[in-house]
Design an enzyme around this catalytic site. Structure first.
Site: not given
Length: 167
Positions: A58, A91, A97, A108, A122, A125
């Protein structure tokens, strides 16, 4: 321990007008924004950003995704957040993710989705660790773009450098 992390609000987050919502959620970390800009992402930057995934099937979709070609929004909002345990705090609030695995109270989990083609949208980053944060921040920002000195720098004199200026 103070540390820094790169955050990108991706094209899908911008297209859905989520910038304000995402920034509000990130403000819960009590971290300082020390750099921010809108970026048109050239292919070279996208490829370098995702170089650790170049062998994935991907990969090309990732490059197109961050460049905005999949969402007709050819830009990202790039930011550097700085402060105590920045990477962990960001995070945690960003979430997993995979949007379907992300806690619904995370960014997310609230705003991400998986397309019918299986691509994770999502919306943002975040750097995964200190070495990735340094690599990514140096990719997306120059030292003068950041209001604190994060990494060692040097001054060089460049002749014949072309630069766009205001007319």
């Amino acid at each position: 321990m103070n540390q820094q992390t790169l955050i990108l609000i991706k094209p899908d987050g911008l297209k859905k007008s989520l910038t304000g919502n995402i920034l509000t959620r990130l403000s819960e970390t009590k971290l300082e924004i020390v750099a921010a800009k809108m970026v048109r992402v050239p292919r070279e930057l996208a490829v370098e950003h995702y170089k650790h995934m170049k062998d994935k099937p991907f990969f090309e979709e990732l490059v197109q995704y961050i460049q905005g070609t999949l969402h007709d929004r050819k830009k990202v909002m790039a930011m550097v957040y700085w402060g105590e345990d920045a990477i962990t705090k960001v995070r945690q609030i960003a979430g997993s993710t995979n949007p379907e695995e992300a806690d619904p109270t995370t960014i997310r989990g609230s705003y991400g989705r998986i397309t019918t083609k299986g691509l994770y949208e999502n919306v943002l980053h975040t750097s995964s660790n200190e070495s990735e944060a340094e690599r990514e921040i140096k990719l997306w920002f120059q030292p003068d773009d950041i209001i604190v000195d994060l990494y060692p720098t040097k001054v060089v004199t460049m002749e014949k450098a072309k630069r766009k200026i205001w007319a």
